[in-house]
Design a protein around this motif. Structure first.
Motif, PDB file in Angstrom:
ATOM      1  N   TYR A  32       0.841  -1.191   0.000  1.00 10.28           N
ATOM      2  CA  TYR A  32       0.000   0.000   0.000  1.00 10.28           C
ATOM      3  C   TYR A  32       0.876   1.242   0.000  1.00 10.28           C
ATOM      4  O   TYR A  32       1.968   1.235   0.584  1.00 10.28           O
ATOM      5  N   LYS A  33       0.383   2.299  -0.633  1.00 16.93           N
ATOM      6  CA  LYS A  33       1.037   3.598  -0.532  1.00 16.93           C
ATOM      7  C   LYS A  33       0.204   4.484   0.392  1.00 16.93           C
ATOM      8  O   LYS A  33      -0.975   4.703   0.146  1.00 16.93           O
ATOM      9  N   VAL A  34       0.822   4.952   1.467  1.00 16.01           N
ATOM     10  CA  VAL A  34       0.138   5.802   2.448  1.00 16.01           C
ATOM     11  C   VAL A  34       0.690   7.208   2.319  1.00 16.01           C
ATOM     12  O   VAL A  34       1.901   7.434   2.475  1.00 16.01           O
ATOM     13  N   GLY A  40      -0.386  17.136  -0.400  1.00 16.20           N
ATOM     14  CA  GLY A  40      -1.255  17.668  -1.440  1.00 16.20           C
ATOM     15  C   GLY A  40      -2.004  16.582  -2.171  1.00 16.20           C
ATOM     16  O   GLY A  40      -2.466  16.773  -3.282  1.00 16.20           O
ATOM     17  N   LYS A  41      -2.112  15.392  -1.550  1.00 14.29           N
ATOM     18  CA  LYS A  41      -2.761  14.264  -2.204  1.00 14.29           C
ATOM     19  C   LYS A  41      -4.171  14.594  -2.633  1.00 14.29           C
ATOM     20  O   LYS A  41      -4.620  14.200  -3.709  1.00 14.29           O
ATOM     21  N   ASN A  59       6.216  12.604   0.475  1.00 14.78           N
ATOM     22  CA  ASN A  59       5.844  12.050   1.779  1.00 14.78           C
ATOM     23  C   ASN A  59       4.958  10.816   1.645  1.00 14.78           C
ATOM     24  O   ASN A  59       3.918  10.716   2.265  1.00 14.78           O
ATOM     25  N   VAL A  60       5.377   9.898   0.806  1.00 13.05           N
ATOM     26  CA  VAL A  60       4.622   8.663   0.610  1.00 13.05           C
ATOM     27  C   VAL A  60       5.340   7.521   1.338  1.00 13.05           C
ATOM     28  O   VAL A  60       6.538   7.312   1.162  1.00 13.05           O
ATOM     29  N   ARG A  61       4.579   6.819   2.187  1.00 12.92           N
ATOM     30  CA  ARG A  61       5.135   5.680   2.916  1.00 12.92           C
ATOM     31  C   ARG A  61       4.573   4.393   2.327  1.00 12.92           C
ATOM     32  O   ARG A  61       3.380   4.275   2.089  1.00 12.92           O
ATOM     33  N   ARG A  62       5.437   3.445   2.063  1.00 11.96           N
ATOM     34  CA  ARG A  62       5.027   2.150   1.517  1.00 11.96           C
ATOM     35  C   ARG A  62       4.836   1.152   2.656  1.00 11.96           C
ATOM     36  O   ARG A  62       5.716   0.978   3.497  1.00 11.96           O
TER      37      ARG A  62
END
Length: 268
Positions: A32-34, A40-41, A59-62
């Motif tokens: 998942y990409k969080v 600004g998602k 700032n994307v956490r996998r």
């Protein structure tokens, strides 16, 4: 006579080879990409800017939810999937149902998998009766089949045991009533692969017994059933095989009593 003698000499491995696979999960990884705060998602302008600049969000956490899971399910089996919260159980079911694409690995199915979850959407503004009809049609039943099974679905759910609730909008139902109706609709059809996510956790013991009996019937009718539940008693009563996931990894796959005993010892 010769045929009978030949059959009696089959090894366990030869008998296993005669089983029909319905689901093959081959080294499946799901990520998942969080998106964190400040990415600004939710902004169309920010998203367009990232596309134009061919730049990802900083700032994307996998989250690696399922990690290299491999197993094969066979026709006629009922398989429990257990594990602590966040272990990847529901994620794995969604991948088998084709709702989540694996990042790596493959899922192969024989027939159409059907996922039944407690949060499966029904149309709250429509009556229970209308939802029964629409649900049956959505599963591929003909109008004649839906009409023929309608009363059985209502009776199985127990919706009308304390009044004519089936004629009321779904928004008037308790969460337990809605979950029972969902299960009853899904269980009215013989599925190639039926996946149930916590459905047996709702309702009283009488409804749980009816649900367990129906799952046994589905198995006899050559379907494969997966059950995700935190209720080990439901797993014991319903399944002959258990897959144990923890932190996205397959820890154990085997006979129900053996796996549940190991799981309960691990969680004490």
């Amino acid at each position: 006579m010769a045929v009978a003698e030949q059959q009696s000499l089959e090894t366990p491995a030869q008998k296993a080879d005669a089983r029909v696979p319905t689901v093959i999960v081959d080294d499946v990884h799901i990520v998942y990409k969080v998106y964190g705060a400040g990415t600004g998602k939710g902004s169309a302008t920010a998203a367009l800017g990232r596309l134009l600049l061919r730049r990802g969000s900083p700032n994307v956490r996998r989250v690696h939810a399922v990690k290299g899971v491999t197993f094969t399910a066979y026709r006629g089996e009922a398989i429990g999937i257990i594990g602590s919260n966040g272990s990847g159980k529901s994620t794995l079911l969604r991948a088998i149902a084709g709702l989540l694409p694996p990042e790596r690995g493959r899922v192969y199915t024989d027939g159409q998998p059907s996922l039944l979850g407690v949060n499966a959407a029904l149309m709250n503004d429509l009556t229970g009766a209308t939802n029964v009809i629409l649900g049956g049609l959505a599963m591929g039943m003909s109008r004649e089949e839906v009409r023929g099974r309608y009363q059985g679905i209502v009776d199985f759910s127990g919706i009308n045991e304390k009044g004519d609730f089936i004629s009321l909008p779904m928004r008037t139902y308790s969460s337990g009533m809605a979950a029972r109706l969902r299960f009853s609709i899904a269980a009215a059809k013989n599925h190639d692969v039926l996946m149930i996510d916590e459905a047996l956790a709702t309702g009283d013991r009488a409804f749980q017994r009816r649900s367990e009996e129906r799952i046994r019937e589905l198995r006899k009718e050559a379907g494969t059933v997966f059950l995700v539940s935190h209720n080990n008693n439901s797993i014991r009563d319903t399944c002959d095989r258990v897959v144990w996931l923890e932190k996205g990894e397959l820890l154990m796959d085997g006979p129900t009593d053996e796996v549940i005993k190991a799981y309960e010892k691990h969680t004490k």
